[in-house]
Design a protein around this motif. Structure first.
Motif, PDB file in Angstrom:
ATOM      1  N   VAL A   1       0.829  -1.203   0.000  1.00 30.60           N
ATOM      2  CA  VAL A   1       0.000   0.000   0.000  1.00 30.60           C
ATOM      3  C   VAL A   1       0.867   1.258   0.000  1.00 30.60           C
ATOM      4  CG1 VAL A   1      -1.683   1.315   1.345  1.00 30.60           C
ATOM      5  CG2 VAL A   1      -1.959  -1.152   1.070  1.00 30.60           C
ATOM      6  N   ILE A   2       2.020   1.195   0.679  1.00 34.87           N
ATOM      7  CA  ILE A   2       2.934   2.350   0.682  1.00 34.87           C
ATOM      8  C   ILE A   2       3.372   2.687  -0.735  1.00 34.87           C
ATOM      9  CG2 ILE A   2       5.242   3.105   1.348  1.00 34.87           C
ATOM     10  CD1 ILE A   2       4.866   1.759   4.000  1.00 34.87           C
TER      11      ILE A   2
ATOM     12  N   SER B   1       2.770   5.833  -5.855  1.00 41.61           N
ATOM     13  CA  SER B   1       2.609   5.804  -7.312  1.00 41.61           C
ATOM     14  C   SER B   1       1.601   6.833  -7.818  1.00 41.61           C
ATOM     15  CB  SER B   1       2.180   4.403  -7.766  1.00 41.61           C
ATOM     16  OG  SER B   1       0.883   4.077  -7.256  1.00 41.61           O
ATOM     17  N   LYS B   2       0.857   7.453  -6.922  1.00 43.94           N
ATOM     18  CA  LYS B   2      -0.099   8.473  -7.333  1.00 43.94           C
ATOM     19  C   LYS B   2       0.599   9.746  -7.809  1.00 43.94           C
ATOM     20  CE  LYS B   2      -3.704   6.828  -4.173  1.00 43.94           C
ATOM     21  NZ  LYS B   2      -4.582   7.172  -3.024  1.00 43.94           N
ATOM     22  N   CYS B   3       1.865   9.891  -7.432  1.00 44.12           N
ATOM     23  CA  CYS B   3       2.635  11.062  -7.857  1.00 44.12           C
ATOM     24  C   CYS B   3       3.618  10.652  -8.948  1.00 44.12           C
ATOM     25  CB  CYS B   3       3.393  11.674  -6.681  1.00 44.12           C
ATOM     26  SG  CYS B   3       2.345  12.269  -5.351  1.00 44.12           S
TER      27      CYS B   3
ATOM     28  N   LEU C   1       7.913  12.991  -6.750  1.00 39.42           N
ATOM     29  CA  LEU C   1       8.488  12.218  -5.652  1.00 39.42           C
ATOM     30  C   LEU C   1       9.934  12.630  -5.391  1.00 39.42           C
ATOM     31  CD1 LEU C   1       7.132   8.626  -6.444  1.00 39.42           C
ATOM     32  CD2 LEU C   1       6.360  10.183  -4.652  1.00 39.42           C
ATOM     33  N   TRP C   2      10.679  12.850  -6.469  1.00 41.58           N
ATOM     34  CA  TRP C   2      12.080  13.238  -6.296  1.00 41.58           C
ATOM     35  C   TRP C   2      12.198  14.602  -5.621  1.00 41.58           C
ATOM     36  CZ3 TRP C   2      16.503  10.929  -6.123  1.00 41.58           C
ATOM     37  CH2 TRP C   2      17.687  11.668  -6.235  1.00 41.58           C
TER      38      TRP C   2
ATOM     39  N   TYR D   1      -0.138  13.065   2.113  1.00 45.10           N
ATOM     40  CA  TYR D   1       0.086  11.629   2.256  1.00 45.10           C
ATOM     41  C   TYR D   1       1.102  11.106   1.238  1.00 45.10           C
ATOM     42  CZ  TYR D   1      -4.102  11.897   5.151  1.00 45.10           C
ATOM     43  OH  TYR D   1      -5.004  12.238   6.124  1.00 45.10           O
ATOM     44  N   SER D   2       1.056  11.616   0.033  1.00 43.87           N
ATOM     45  CA  SER D   2       2.003  11.161  -0.986  1.00 43.87           C
ATOM     46  C   SER D   2       3.431  11.560  -0.616  1.00 43.87           C
ATOM     47  CB  SER D   2       1.630  11.741  -2.351  1.00 43.87           C
ATOM     48  OG  SER D   2       0.351  11.296  -2.744  1.00 43.87           O
ATOM     49  N   GLY D   3       3.596  12.807  -0.136  1.00 43.97           N
ATOM     50  CA  GLY D   3       4.921  13.253   0.275  1.00 43.97           C
ATOM     51  C   GLY D   3       5.451  12.465   1.452  1.00 43.97           C
TER      52      GLY D   3
END
Length: 290
Positions: free
Chosen positions: A36-37, A42-44, A49-50, A257-259
């Motif tokens: 799940v992590i 993967s949504k970004c 992400l970088w 949450y993505s960050g």
């Protein structure tokens, strides 16, 4: 023969059932959350992400986390060997109590440990009060150009917290190895003319070195992921005393949450590398002993 074949089939069935239950349990407890992590991350896009992973506050948190974890593991590697040596080789009043206190960081809640350290080393604490401005030590340090010494909301406080939570690892990995070393080996070294120092460094130390490496790796891994005690004692100042786990929590508080997941993956990869290193050290230790 039929009875034997039926018994064998039953044994295979029970073994397969237990293996299936074990794999299902591991999947729900470990694999599913980890999956799940990565799904959340993967949504970004890779670029987003970088940017999150390499943001200046994140880099500062990485550096502090690694620095404090390595330093705490080194401190406990030195004093852990000393504690293990004393607990194995000497008899003294309260030995069982001292041996039990080594495991106290495992059982003590993080909040209790943080408050205890804050009460001792914080400003106005049992020890920290003697370092405050207006005291003899505080005024002496002020003459040397040190305006104020803060043992909690500083890097020192972060290291203190990590040293506390990682205390048992080296002791508990070195202690059983010392117990297995036969006294005849040391007696033979003394008979051959070796001093006590030479006996330790040339005879005993090589035997406990794999255990020291394993304890260091475990302490480092535990220190990297520490949150509760550091959260209370460090002050959580960005670019100064904020570690990676606290930085992740701050991102969650901002509903990023993505960050938070992206930075968490960095810690996850580091944990996997540490796990591999620990297994390699244990394999090396078994080969060394054989």
């Amino acid at each position: 023969m039929s009875a034997i074949s039926i018994t064998v089939s039953h044994q295979r069935f029970h073994r397969s059932l237990l293996q299936g239950l074990a794999l299902t349990y591991i999947s729900f407890i470990v694999l599913l959350p980890l999956g799940v992590i990565f799904l959340e991350a993967s949504k970004c896009s890779w670029q987003e992400l970088w940017q999150v992973i390499t943001a200046p506050p994140a880099i500062a948190a990485y550096k502090l986390s690694f620095y404090a974890a390595v330093l705490a593991a080194l401190i406990n590697s030195i004093f852990g060997v000393i504690l293990a040596w004393i607990l194995v080789r000497y008899e003294f009043p309260g030995k069982r109590l001292a041996d039990g206190l080594v495991d106290l960081p495992f059982a003590m809640p993080a909040v209790v440990a943080g408050i205890a350290l804050l009460s001792v080393y914080g400003s106005g604490g049992v020890i920290g009060q003697y370092l405050d401005p207006g005291t003899f030590i505080g005024d002496s340090l002020k003459v040397l150009g040190i305006k104020q010494v803060n043992l909690t909301s500083s890097v020192v406080g972060v290291v203190f917290a990590k040293v506390f939570v990682t205390l048992p690892f080296v002791v508990r990995t070195v202690q059983p190895v010392l117990m297995e070393i036969e006294p005849e080996i040391e007696e033979a070294a003394h008979i051959l003319g070796a001093s006590a120092r030479q006996t330790f460094w040339l005879v005993i130390f090589p035997q406990i070195l794999p255990a020291i490496f394993t304890g260091f790796t475990l302490a480092f891994a535990r220190a990297i992921g520490e949150y509760g005690v550091v959260m209370i004692i460090s002050g959580n100042i960005p670019y100064e005393t904020m570690i990676t786990s606290v930085y992740i929590y701050r991102r969650l508080e901002q509903y990023d949450y993505s960050g938070a997941t992206a930075v968490a993956i960095v810690l996850l990869v580091i944990s996997l590398v540490i796990l591999i290193c620990t297994n390699l050290l244990q394999l090396w230790s078994r080969r060394y002993e054989s």
